[in-house]
Design an enzyme around this catalytic site. Structure first.
Site, PDB file in Angstrom:
ATOM      1  N   GLY A  51       0.980  -1.205   0.075  1.00  0.00           N
ATOM      2  CA  GLY A  51       0.074   0.052   0.138  1.00  0.00           C
ATOM      3  C   GLY A  51       0.933   1.014   0.121  1.00  0.00           C
ATOM      4  N   HIS A  52       1.799   1.427  -0.688  1.00  0.00           N
ATOM      5  CA  HIS A  52       2.770   2.417  -0.913  1.00  0.00           C
ATOM      6  C   HIS A  52       3.664   2.238  -2.170  1.00  0.00           C
ATOM      7  CE1 HIS A  52       5.265  -0.655   1.153  1.00  0.00           C
ATOM      8  NE2 HIS A  52       6.015  -0.027   0.403  1.00  0.00           N
ATOM      9  N   ALA A  53       4.406   3.449  -2.471  1.00  0.00           N
ATOM     10  CA  ALA A  53       5.375   3.364  -3.620  1.00  0.00           C
ATOM     11  C   ALA A  53       6.500   4.004  -3.091  1.00  0.00           C
ATOM     12  CB  ALA A  53       4.711   4.220  -4.829  1.00  0.00           C
TER      13      ALA A  53
END
Length: 140
Positions: A51-53
């Protein structure tokens, strides 16, 4: 618009009747210097990870045990891949949102990272991620 490429890397699998062995070496099959390794396990049913980059960090994700899905999103396109072989890794480049879910019972996810942990490298808000990648693509 950028095309989202799924890059699965087969790591060396040494088959032996006593038990198989797989090796991951930086700047060889893993296309970066490995600066950090971590693993995720005991993920409760129905939960997701990621749930991130990342702005600079690259990763190779391997299902050491069991299976899980990885959904990649570059801000233009979204693709999902099943990881379930301990000799195969999914390469994730910079500026790609990732979500891991559908973990099987006993699944272990190992991540090899190109950089040490740096909080400022993470983008945790999806709208902020979209603004970042659209600006990044437009200024290239």
């Amino acid at each position: 618009m950028q095309n989202l490429e799924i890059r699965l890397i087969d790591l060396p699998k040494i088959v032996d009747p006593r038990g198989n062995l797989t090796v991951a070496e930086g700047n060889d099959k893993v296309p970066f210097d490995i600066k950090r390794a971590y693993w995720v396990y005991d993920v409760p049913a129905g939960e997701s990870r990621g749930g991130h980059a990342h702005k600079r960090l690259k990763q190779l994700i391997v299902a050491l045990s069991g299976s899980f899905h990885v959904t990649l999103d570059n801000g233009f396109e979204r693709k999902t891949v099943l990881l379930n072989h301990p000799w195969q890794g999914l390469l994730i480049d910079t500026n790609v949102w990732r979500t891991l879910d559908d973990f099987s019972s006993g699944a272990v996810c190992m991540v090899l990272a190109s950089e040490h942990y740096e909080e400022e490298d993470y983008i945790y808000d999806y709208d902020e991620f979209l603004a970042y990648v659209h600006h990044h693509v437009m200024t290239k």
